[in-house]
Each structure stands twice: as structure tokens, then as C-alpha cells.
Design an enzyme around this catalytic site. Structure first.
Site, PDB file in Angstrom:
ATOM      1  N   ARG A   1       0.821  -1.214   0.000  1.00 40.60           N
ATOM      2  CA  ARG A   1       0.000   0.000   0.000  1.00 40.60           C
ATOM      3  C   ARG A   1       0.858   1.269   0.000  1.00 40.60           C
ATOM      4  NH1 ARG A   1      -3.782   2.624   4.337  1.00 40.60           N
ATOM      5  NH2 ARG A   1      -5.515   3.430   3.094  1.00 40.60           N
TER       6      ARG A   1
ATOM      7  N   ILE B   1      -7.189   7.749  -0.636  1.00 39.17           N
ATOM      8  CA  ILE B   1      -7.096   6.317  -0.843  1.00 39.17           C
ATOM      9  C   ILE B   1      -7.948   5.677   0.242  1.00 39.17           C
ATOM     10  CG2 ILE B   1      -4.949   6.268   0.500  1.00 39.17           C
ATOM     11  CD1 ILE B   1      -4.111   3.784  -1.001  1.00 39.17           C
ATOM     12  N   SER B   2      -8.862   4.791  -0.135  1.00 34.47           N
ATOM     13  CA  SER B   2      -9.809   4.216   0.819  1.00 34.47           C
ATOM     14  C   SER B   2      -9.092   3.405   1.889  1.00 34.47           C
ATOM     15  CB  SER B   2     -10.818   3.315   0.091  1.00 34.47           C
ATOM     16  OG  SER B   2     -11.618   4.064  -0.788  1.00 34.47           O
ATOM     17  N   GLN B   3      -9.739   3.266   3.052  1.00 33.21           N
ATOM     18  CA  GLN B   3      -9.181   2.438   4.113  1.00 33.21           C
ATOM     19  C   GLN B   3      -9.107   0.982   3.627  1.00 33.21           C
ATOM     20  OE1 GLN B   3     -13.175   2.602   6.575  1.00 33.21           O
ATOM     21  NE2 GLN B   3     -11.750   1.164   7.502  1.00 33.21           N
TER      22      GLN B   3
ATOM     23  N   PHE C   1     -17.742   8.113   0.566  1.00 30.72           N
ATOM     24  CA  PHE C   1     -16.745   8.239  -0.482  1.00 30.72           C
ATOM     25  C   PHE C   1     -16.779   9.649  -1.059  1.00 30.72           C
ATOM     26  CE2 PHE C   1     -16.841   3.716  -0.272  1.00 30.72           C
ATOM     27  CZ  PHE C   1     -15.718   3.219  -0.920  1.00 30.72           C
TER      28      PHE C   1
END
Length: 648
Positions: free
Chosen positions: A25, A51-53, A193
Site C-alpha cells: 500500500r 485512498i480508501s481504508q 466516499f
């Protein structure tokens, strides 16, 4: 990350867990955020995107049910991380990103790690990719309505996973195509989001000769939110004015007072004024703070009996962060509490108590001292049992390493048995026994706390806040049926965690949530925040205190809206808001949290989380500009040792 943040939370598809283990990541985030790469939280990237969890990435991919032969489309490639994870599972992945700079960065990251089956495309994802359709799965990494083109481009039997807009919120939704015209829709959990914005709705796009207006689009600041705050705000000039405003909660059994930083003078002074008023005029006899029990006990003895001629065995609050309770603002409050206590009977005097769990070795010493005075044989037994912990006194965090070889198992039973013996073989009653029992509880809880640090998830946080709540409960019982408590702790501890990202995403609870669940309308949670100024904080844990500049709040954060009211100081009674205004202040927004460490260079990642302000607190106190606590006198001046902190 995979074991404790994903599998523990229910991600079960082996292919997803394996892919998440393999994709680095850190390759998809800015270098200055690499230390946060495997925390279960979203992180900022370029173009004001995130950036999403990791959990959300895994959850969406699992819902898509990807197989090795699948062709997948992602709308909203962002950093490229989710596409890379899917590339470890599916045959071909096409990911569209509307921001050119992001698309180029994602393509570079994908090429660097060598995933040849992942294709990053700069374009309008709402139109899909008709040249490559149909797709076995389409994952939309942005929230909004489902674009018609995507419904047509998913294969029969395939799935679309999208955060659909539902009544002003976003619901993670699975849409399965059954045949040419039929779709099955399944709602899953609430999510948040960045908005899905078609090309024609973006700023600067011209439609039929006119520019699309920007007001009202997702992500644009509602023009009247600061106006709502301003209309409901009660400005104050002095701390005395603020204390009078807070008296509306004086009939509650528990009043929790927060702070958005651990080193701001105004927060300490304001909470002190409220506390003094509640103690002097309204029967509050417990001041319970986010501090170590043994250290707070020294302050407690000073305010509940004369300190004249009494020597302390050691100075309180000498470990990091010293400035939290060794500052002029705290000492000024203690002096006033001592004056209020003079002439009162012991039951009605206000006590000062620590709620925290960190005082492992100081609590061991307190237990041994107590037993040494009352039962020498029991003291020797306790000393032997505590022997498994004392080697870690200089660095309690290293105790977690024993988890590797399960070396803690015998120690856990031993430290609990000391508490059990104290509870079953009471040699006296009163304050001394209560203090010894509390220290024995702290040792037992600290053993669990440091052991759980190994896991790096919500367990250690939840254990700590549960301990603080349990300590508060025991204090209320100990001080009698009419006892009332003021609690001082960070906003992240006293604001209801179930109304914030802490509960929504990380499954954390806190003392504020537990107090509200127990006492309902008989408690009040009051938060404190600021926009800019200075704060006492360190760069790293155990580092020296510095006076740091607090950056102005991020745009569209709660603090940003408060600053736009142009009111320097105000009290906001969230309980009294009318329905429409309460609903608007219930929209989740960023909120700042600075602890004992402040890192302005990673402001968004390190110090912000989303929260529902109107339900997180019952009231909110605002200071537009603040200064650092006065902690220059971190040690007493020469000649003051015997009477510190009341030397003159």
C-alpha cells in the site's frame, strides 16, 4: 493489517486476504504518509482525493465475488491501490480515473510493482468503457447515483458494487444483473466516499452555452452552515460567562468536558471555570481526569487537606507528557478547589482523581506500600506475583512482545490474583483500601492493555476507555448516592464515539459513549475546539515539549465553519437546536484532534476524523484563536518542594 483489521472484521474470502497481503500500500501514497500505510483509515492523495481504508477496499472486492477468469472495471481509480489488489485476483482489470495527475501516478505505481494485467485509463468513468464491455464486475470507488452506462456494461450474472446516494447518505450497494432487463439490489453498510461527478457537472464544463453552477454540488460547502452556527451561538467574553452558560447542565450526574488538543491554555482555563462553578454551587464532588491514578492522588491529597508541612515521596506527573498536568492553568484550578474544600465536611469536598491505565509500575508500588503497612505476608506474596511485570517498568510497551511466545499467560493470572485477594481479604475500610484496590485494578488492566498493543487494533483503545468508565463508576459509588462528577478528557474520549468515524469504521467505543449509554439525559458531553494558534505538543512520543503553530482548520471541517461565523468565542447548545438546523449539523464532517503529538506536515492523516457534531456532543465550546498552556514551571522553583504545587 490483514489478520486483525480485515479477517477479524469479517473479510473471509481467501483470495481477497491473500491479495491484500501481497500489494504494498505504501507504493500508492505520498512518501510522508508511509508510516500510516497499514492503518485502517483513508489517507489523502493528490487532487483533494483519498485512498480508501484497507477494510473498505477488501469489503467491496469481496462483495464483487471476483474469480480468476474475470474482467473487472473500476470507476475512480484514485491511487491505483484497489485496482492493484483486484489485479492479484482477476484476469484483467481496467481502472478509469478522471484526474489526469492521479491517473499518471497510479499508472507509474502499477508499472513499478509489475502488474501487467492492470490498466489505468484517464477519462470519464461514468461512461464506462464500452470497448471492453461486458465486465464480470464493476466497482465504483465514488459515491452518488448509478450511471446508466454502467448498468449496460455489466455482464448478465455480474455485479456492480457502488456507494449509492440514499437520503443524503451513501449506502454500499450490490447490484446483480439477472438478465437483460432485471437487476437484484442488496444494501449493505453505510459508507462515505468522494462524490461521483460526471464530466458535464464538473467546474468549468460548458453545457448549451452556459457554465454549470457550482453551488449545491456534493463536496461544495453549504453556504448557510456557518450561519446556522452563528444564529445558535452564545458568545462569551469571560470564563465566568462561559461557566454560567454551562450551568444549564448542573442538574446532570456526570458532565464531561473535552478538548481538541492536550496543550491549549484556553481549554484548561475554561474547563477550570466550569468545574469550579459546578463544585462550589451544585454539589459536584468528583473531578476525574485523563491522568494516572497515583499521580492524581497527590493532587487530591493537596486539595482535600492542608499541604503545609507535608512532604511528598515523589513529584507527580514526571513522565511524558509532563505538560498535561504540570502547568499553571491546572495549578490555579487546584488552588481554587482547595479553597472551596476548606470548611466542608469530607463527604462534600471535591476530590481529584486519575482515570487512566498507564501507571503500571507506580500502581504496583502503591499496592505493595499499602500491603506492607497492613499485611507483610500479603505484601511478600504480591511482590512475588508482580515480579513478572517489574522488568518492564522502564518500557511497559515491550511487554507486548511476550505475546510471541505466550509468556504473558502466567503473569495475567498472577496480577489478577493480587486484586482478588484484596477484595476478599479486606483488612480495613476507607480511602486507603479504596486507593489500594484501584491501583491493583490498574495493574491488572495495564497488563491487558500493554498485551493488547501487540494487536494494533481497537482492542487496546476499547480496553483503556472501558477502564476509565469503570473507574468513574467506582468513584461515583464510593463517594455516595449523591455523588456527581466532572470528567476531563480529550474530545476523542468524551464525544460519543458511536457518532464518529471511531465507531463507524474502527469499531471503537469511548468513555463518553459509555457514560451516555448508562446515564442518558442525566449526563452532558461538552466538546472544545479551535481554529488556529499555538499548542504545547511533541514531535514524537517521549519527545521534548515544543510550542507549535496550529495550522488553520481544513476547508469544510467543523472548525472551518465555526471560524466563518466571525465569532471569536461561543457556546453552542446542540441539545436545543431545532430539527432542520440539527439535521444540517448532523452531516458527518472532518473534525480535528491533536493529542500530545502534533505533526502539521501530515495534518489530514494524523489529526482529522469524521464526526456528526450535533449527536457527538450535547454542547460545543469554540475558541477561534488559542495559545499553549503555560508549562514553563514544569518543576517547582527552589524552596517550594515541601508545599508544591502550592508554594508561594
Amino acid at each position: 493489517m490483514v489478520t486483525f483489521q480485515l479477517a477479524r472484521r469479517g473479510i473471509a474470502m481467501p483470495a481477497v486476504l491473500d491479495a491484500m497481503k501481497q500489494v504494498p500500500r505504501e507504493e500508492f501514497i505520498p512518501e510522508d504518509l508511509h508510516e500510516f500505510a497499514y492503518e485502517d483509515s483513508p489517507l489523502p492523495i493528490a487532487e483533494e482525493q483519498t485512498i480508501s481504508q484497507p477494510y473498505i477496499v477488501a469489503r467491496m472486492i469481496e462483495l464483487a465475488g471476483l474469480e480468476r477468469s474475470d474482467k473487472v472495471l473500476e470507476v475512480g481509480a484514485g491511487s491505483g491501490y484497489a485496482a492493484a489488489v483486484m489485479g492479484k485476483i482477476a484476469n484483467q482489470v481496467y481502472a478509469i480515473e478522471r484526474h489526469k495527475a492521479l491517473a499518471e501516478a497510479a499508472k507509474t505505481a502499477i508499472e513499478k510493482i509489475g502488474y501487467g494485467n492492470v490498466h489505468i485509463i484517464h477519462g470519464d468513468g461514468t461512461k464506462g468503457l464500452p470497448g471492453e464491455a461486458p465486465f464480470d464486475a464493476i466497482i465504483v470507488s465514488a459515491g452518488g447515483d448509478l450511471p446508466p452506462a454502467l448498468k449496460e456494461q455489466v455482464a448478465v450474472g455480474g455485479r456492480i458494487i457502488i456507494p449509492l446516494a440514499v437520503n443524503g447518505h451513501q449506502m454500499l450497494t450490490e447490484i446483480r444483473r439477472l438478465d437483460a432487463d432485471q437487476y437484484e439490489i442488496t444494501d449493505h453498510e453505510a459508507v462515505r466516499f468522494v462524490p461521483l461527478v460526471p464530466e458535464e457537472d464538473r467546474p468549468g464544463h460548458v453545457t448549451q452555452g452556459r457554465r454549470t453552477p457550482t453551488a449545491g454540488r456534493p463536496g461544495h460547502m453549504p453556504p448557510d452552515l456557518s450561519g446556522i452556527m452563528a444564529a445558535a451561538a452564545e458568545p462569551f467574553e469571560s470564563y465566568g460567562d462561559l461557566a454560567r452558560m454551562a450551568e444549564r447542565f448542573a442538574d446532570r450526574k456526570v458532565v464531561c468536558l473535552g478538548e481538541s488538543t492536550h496543550g491549549t491554555s484556553e481549554f484548561y482555563a475554561a474547563r477550570a471555570a466550569i468545574t469550579e462553578r459546578l463544585v462550589r454551587d451544585h454539589g459536584f464532588n468528583i473531578v476525574a481526569v485523563e491522568a494516572d491514578w497515583p499521580d492524581a492522588a497527590i493532587y487530591d491529597k493537596a486539595i482535600r487537606q492542608s499541604a503545609e508541612g507535608r512532604r511528598h515521596a515523589e513529584e507527580p506527573f514526571t513522565r511524558f507528557p509532563r505538560w498535561m498536568w504540570r502547568n499553571e492553568e491546572t495549578w490555579a484550578m487546584l488552588r481554587k478547589l482547595r479553597e472551596i474544600n476548606r470548611g466542608r465536611d469530607p463527604q462534600h469536598q471535591a476530590g481529584f482523581y486519575g482515570l487512566d491505565v498507564y501507571s503500571l509500575c507506580a500502581s504496583i508500588e502503591a499496592v505493595l506500600d499499602y500491603l506492607g503497612e497492613h499485611d507483610r505476608e500479603a505484601a511478600e506474596t504480591a511482590k512475588e506475583r508482580y515480579g513478572c511485570l517489574t522488568p518492564y517498568c522502564s518500557e511497559p510497551g515491550s511487554y507486548a512482545r511476550m505475546r510471541i511466545g505466550n509468556g504473558f499467560r502466567g503473569c495475567e493470572d498472577k496480577v489478577v490474583s493480587v486484586l482478588t485477594d484484596l477484595l476478599t481479604q479486606r483488612v480495613e475500610n476507607g480511602e486507603a483500601l479504596f486507593d489500594a484496590e484501584q491501583n491493583a485494578r490498574i495493574v491488572a488492566e495495564a497488563e491487558k492493555y500493554y498485551r493488547n498493543l501487540y494487536y494494533g487494533d481497537a482492542d487496546s483503545w476499547n480496553l483503556r476507555d472501558s477502564h476509565m468508565f469503570d473507574t468513574l463508576e467506582r468513584l461515583l459509588e464510593h463517594r455516595g448516592p449523591d455523588a456527581k462528577a466532572v470528567v476531563w478528557a480529550h474530545n476523542s474520549h468524551i464525544g460519543d464515539a458511536s457518532k464518529t468515524e471511531m465507531g463507524w469504521v474502527r469499531e471503537e467505543h469511548n468513555i463518553g459513549q459509555l457514560v451516555r449509554e448508562k446515564y442518558g439525559q442525566d449526563c452532558a458531553l461538552i466538546g472544545f475546539s479551535t481554529h488556529e494558534g499555538e499548542v504545547a505538543a511533541a514531535d514524537d512520543w517521549d519527545g521534548p515539549m515544543k510550542i507549535k503553530t496550529v495550522r488553520p482548520a481544513l476547508e469544510n471541517a467543523h472548525e472551518d465553519h465555526a471560524f466563518r461565523t466571525d465569532i471569536g468565542r461561543f457556546f453552542l447548545d446542540l441539545e436545543s437546536l431545532d430539527g432542520d438546523h440539527r439535521q444540517m449539523l448532523s452531516e458527518p464532517k472532518l473534525q480535528r484532534a491533536i493529542g500530545v503529538i502534533y505533526r502539521p506536515e501530515t495534518e489530514r492523516a494524523s489529526h482529522y476524523f469524521r464526526a456528526n457534531l450535533a449527536e457527538q456532543f450535547d454542547a460545543w465550546v469554540w475558541f477561534a484563536v488559542t495559545k499553549a498552556v503555560d508549562a514553563k514551571s514544569a518543576t517547582p522553583r527552589e524552596g517550594e518542594d515541601e508545599t508544591w504545587p502550592f508554594g508561594v
